[in-house]
Design an enzyme around this catalytic site. Structure first.
Site, PDB file in Angstrom:
ATOM      1  CB  CYS A  23      36.261 -16.586  13.801  1.00 45.11           C
ATOM      2  SG  CYS A  23      35.517 -15.085  14.380  1.00 45.11           S
ATOM      3  CB  CYS A  49      38.315 -14.793  21.101  1.00 43.96           C
ATOM      4  SG  CYS A  49      39.539 -13.743  20.151  1.00 43.96           S
TER       5      CYS A  49
HETATM    6  N1  DGL Z   1      39.204 -14.080  16.620  1.00 42.24           N
HETATM    7  C1  DGL Z   1      38.100 -13.955  16.458  1.00 42.24           C
HETATM    8  C2  DGL Z   1      37.340 -14.756  17.327  1.00 42.24           C
HETATM    9  O1  DGL Z   1      37.503 -15.445  18.255  1.00 42.24           O
HETATM   10  C3  DGL Z   1      37.727 -12.614  16.157  1.00 42.24           C
HETATM   11  C4  DGL Z   1      38.439 -11.630  16.982  1.00 42.24           C
HETATM   12  C5  DGL Z   1      37.986 -10.494  16.229  1.00 42.24           C
HETATM   13  O2  DGL Z   1      37.441 -10.445  14.649  1.00 42.24           O
HETATM   14  O3  DGL Z   1      37.293  -9.341  16.707  1.00 42.24           O
HETATM   15  O4  DGL Z   1      35.847 -14.289  18.116  1.00 42.24           O
END
Ligand code: DGL
Length: 256
Positions: free
Chosen positions: A73, A184
């Site tokens: 993430c 993301c």
């Molecule tokens: N999947 C996440 C990232 O790579 C976060 C998405 C979220 O929860 O806002 O930033």
């Protein structure tokens, strides 16, 4: 050698794009995937709040015996990776950051678009990397407004998804971007939609999945943590949300 699982953690479904890369490249490794689900999205939460959530996640994964943790993430990496490394010095961590470097080195137009959450874009890591290329490349940034929600709701195939993606992508392409960096881990699930929006135009999507998987392999070797050749892997999906969310994680992981 170590047959314990690798822990992969995200706010929700996004980190499954990284889970997939590890699952395909390292067929002997067991993986515990933790998709928070209950507190998703993380994108506009405070740094402090994300640190606490990430800490809770790491404790859960360590309780499952994980030998390494991939913070799959970008947002949690930006907010918490230094904190986690300091708090758990015995655990190797792999974090995520937008693949700005390969995009800046390969752009033909000199304009690169970076899509990420609000919290990732204001992180030190991203700012430092972007500053390194700022004299040669124009870096445009945008939050993928609504993207995380589309992926969490399995709504990638809807006309609304295409509209949402178009709204964010078009201005970047109109400004000359020929590289779009996905900062993301939820966003790769929207690559087919992005490709439709891009059409015949010469714009390349830059994702970090493969690079992260290589980093995991490298670190496994460096720390002597690879699973044995004959090890039969197990895959577990856990969440802070309900059982139904856990089942959906598993379905999305295996593309069902
Ligand atoms: N999947 C996440 C990232 O790579 C976060 C998405 C979220 O929860 O806002 O930033």
């Amino acid at each position: 050698m170590n047959d314990n699982p690798i822990g992969v953690y995200d706010s929700g479904f996004g980190g499954l794009s990284i889970w997939r890369a590890i699952y395909e490249a390292l067929p002997n490794e067991s993986i515990v995937y933790l998709g928070d689900g209950k507190n998703c999205p993380y994108g506009s939460r405070s740094r402090e709040e994300i640190r606490q959530l990430a800490d809770e996640a790491v404790r859960l994964l360590l309780g499952r015996g994980c030998k390494m943790i991939v913070v799959a993430c970008n947002t949690a990496t930006a907010a918490a990776i230094e904190y986690l490394r300091a708090k758990y010095p015995e655990i190797p961590f792999v974090g995520l950051e937008p693949a700005v470097k390969p995009a800046c080195l390969s752009t033909g137009t000199g304009v690169v678009g970076v899509l990420a959450t609000e919290r990732s874009l204001e992180g030190d890591l991203f700012r430092r990397t972007a500053a390194r290329y700022a004299d040669k490349v124009r870096i445009l940034t945008a939050v993928g407004e609504g993207f995380v929600e589309i992926v969490e709701n399995d709504a990638e195939q809807t006309p609304e998804a295409e509209e949402t993606v178009r709204r964010v992508l078009e201005p970047m392409i109109a400004a000359g971007a020929d590289r779009i960096v996905l900062g993301c881990t939820h966003y790769p699930f929207l690559i087919p939609v992005m490709e439709r929006v891009i059409g015949e135009r010469n714009v390349e999507i830059v994702d970090s999945g493969a690079a992260v998987e290589r980093r995991v392999e490298h670190l496994l070797d460096e720390c002597g943590l690879r699973a044995g050749v004959g090890h039969k892997p197990e895959y577990e999906f856990v969440t802070f949300a309900d059982d139904e969310y856990g089942r959906r994680l598993e379905h999305k992981a295996f593309g069902r």
